[in-house]
Scaffold this motif. Sequence first.
Motif, PDB file in Angstrom:
ATOM      1  N   ASP A  79       6.983   4.270  -9.304  1.00 47.80           N
ATOM      2  CA  ASP A  79       6.061   5.562  -8.294  1.00 47.80           C
ATOM      3  C   ASP A  79       4.536   5.091  -9.066  1.00 47.80           C
ATOM      4  O   ASP A  79       3.759   5.646  -8.364  1.00 47.80           O
ATOM      5  N   SER A  80       4.181   4.688 -10.295  1.00 51.98           N
ATOM      6  CA  SER A  80       3.084   4.470 -10.656  1.00 51.98           C
ATOM      7  C   SER A  80       2.136   3.510  -9.729  1.00 51.98           C
ATOM      8  O   SER A  80       0.990   3.606  -9.944  1.00 51.98           O
ATOM      9  N   LEU A  81       3.061   2.747  -8.854  1.00 53.06           N
ATOM     10  CA  LEU A  81       2.140   2.121  -8.007  1.00 53.06           C
ATOM     11  C   LEU A  81       1.583   2.632  -6.697  1.00 53.06           C
ATOM     12  O   LEU A  81       0.934   2.014  -6.006  1.00 53.06           O
ATOM     13  N   THR A  82       2.120   3.667  -6.371  1.00 57.58           N
ATOM     14  CA  THR A  82       1.859   4.343  -5.092  1.00 57.58           C
ATOM     15  C   THR A  82       0.587   4.480  -4.672  1.00 57.58           C
ATOM     16  O   THR A  82       0.253   4.088  -3.510  1.00 57.58           O
ATOM     17  N   ASP A  83      -0.234   5.162  -5.758  1.00 55.93           N
ATOM     18  CA  ASP A  83      -1.907   5.226  -5.226  1.00 55.93           C
ATOM     19  C   ASP A  83      -2.414   4.040  -5.198  1.00 55.93           C
ATOM     20  O   ASP A  83      -3.374   3.937  -4.146  1.00 55.93           O
ATOM     21  N   LYS A  84      -2.040   3.023  -5.960  1.00 56.04           N
ATOM     22  CA  LYS A  84      -2.684   1.710  -5.591  1.00 56.04           C
ATOM     23  C   LYS A  84      -2.273   1.177  -4.279  1.00 56.04           C
ATOM     24  O   LYS A  84      -3.270   0.532  -3.586  1.00 56.04           O
ATOM     25  N   PHE A  85      -0.969   1.339  -3.842  1.00 57.78           N
ATOM     26  CA  PHE A  85      -0.380   0.811  -2.761  1.00 57.78           C
ATOM     27  C   PHE A  85      -1.352   1.384  -1.476  1.00 57.78           C
ATOM     28  O   PHE A  85      -1.881   0.728  -0.556  1.00 57.78           O
ATOM     29  N   VAL A  86      -1.488   2.834  -1.724  1.00 62.28           N
ATOM     30  CA  VAL A  86      -2.186   3.754  -0.637  1.00 62.28           C
ATOM     31  C   VAL A  86      -3.554   3.327  -0.407  1.00 62.28           C
ATOM     32  O   VAL A  86      -4.210   2.839   0.558  1.00 62.28           O
ATOM     33  N   SER A  87      -4.250   3.186  -1.667  1.00 61.45           N
ATOM     34  CA  SER A  87      -5.815   2.925  -1.550  1.00 61.45           C
ATOM     35  C   SER A  87      -5.980   1.469  -1.038  1.00 61.45           C
ATOM     36  O   SER A  87      -7.029   0.993  -0.375  1.00 61.45           O
ATOM     37  N   GLU A  88      -5.065   0.411  -1.519  1.00 63.39           N
ATOM     38  CA  GLU A  88      -5.625  -0.871  -1.089  1.00 63.39           C
ATOM     39  C   GLU A  88      -5.157  -1.282   0.571  1.00 63.39           C
ATOM     40  O   GLU A  88      -5.840  -1.750   0.947  1.00 63.39           O
ATOM     41  N   ALA A  89      -4.106  -0.250   1.001  1.00 62.41           N
ATOM     42  CA  ALA A  89      -3.912  -0.346   2.167  1.00 62.41           C
ATOM     43  C   ALA A  89      -5.206   0.277   2.989  1.00 62.41           C
ATOM     44  O   ALA A  89      -5.594  -0.144   4.255  1.00 62.41           O
TER      45      ALA A  89
END
Length: 363
Positions: free
Chosen positions: A308-318
Amino acid sequence: MAVATKRVFNFSAGPGVLPAPVLEKAQQDLLDWNGCGMSVMELSHRGKDFLQIAERTEADFRALCGIPSNYKVLFLQGGASLQFTMLAKNLLGSGTADYIVTGSWGEKAVQAGALEGNVKTAWSGKEHKFDRVPDLASLDYTPNSSYLHVTTNETIQGVDFLADPSLNQTVVCDMSSCIASRPFDVTKYAMVYAGAQKNLGPAGCTIVILREDLLDRVPSGLPPMLDYKVQAENDSMYNTPPTWSMYMCGLVFRHWIDFGGLEAVAKNNEVKAKVIYDAIDNSSGFYRGHAQKEARSLMNIAFTLADDSLTDKFVSEAKAEGMMELKGHRSVGGCRASTYNAFPIEGCRVLADFMSTFRQKNG
Ligand SMILES: Cc1ncc(COP(=O)(O)O)c(C=O)c1O
């Protein structure tokens, strides 16, 4: 000076993406509808121009969804949330209503109903974090209940019954986030309601499909704006209706009729959702779908990242790549991709490719 238009892939759960040709038509009509020299927003709702728009909007909605003549179609305001209260005020009476709670919106519906009288939660998926739907035919219901309330598609958790119920009950259905995404049999329901802002048009208009005999149940003395009988007798024009939203809904209905109707819409939606669910299922657990497979929504694809620590990164890179509004609802966490009728298949492919690349880089 003309400004170049840049359209992103809008995965918003609502208000959602609208068909581009509809927005273009609205833009053309904005200052002068049909040569009348006024915008639709400026037309009197009692004048012949707007009445023509209202009639066509209703007729096209009836044609698109196959609504029989013994059902009224109302264009109201206050969102689906006001319907939670209004349907209970009109239909509950002194009896008990059963509610099937498959997610957050069903919970809100039963809470609002409880303020109006006796309601019972006949089934809830809460202990399973709302990841499934029940077999409606196997549940115990209150004998002679006033109605049975279901939410076909739960927008936040992304779970959907995917079929019309076949029950000997007065079924009242919140179809806000999947209406017109596939053919449905109106006769299986006593009432269907939906806020417009996902599949039908812009926010501001709430459509209610109501079997006429239900009007006999409406108690006297309700506030007129909350009284289905008053709204039906006045053709949704007891007060000023949401004229612009109705006009826009009319354009959306025509768009999908021309597209080939709800069969064609459904096929398109199945293909679109499969692209994203495949990306989840083929990720070796990097992404996890929230809903159980047999209850997967084709409109709202809720998924989490195993880390889950990757979620924000996923959303912002998308987002940096033009894919907007992918963050999941705070109650579920993770991500949610809403792929309403007007969401393009290219956007699903771009997201699936992004998911694969992100996994390779971060897995
Ligand atoms: C299934 C469902 N029901 C009800 C609502 C509430 O709708 P409104 O904001 O139109 O009141 C929503 C909004 O997202 C929804 O998705």
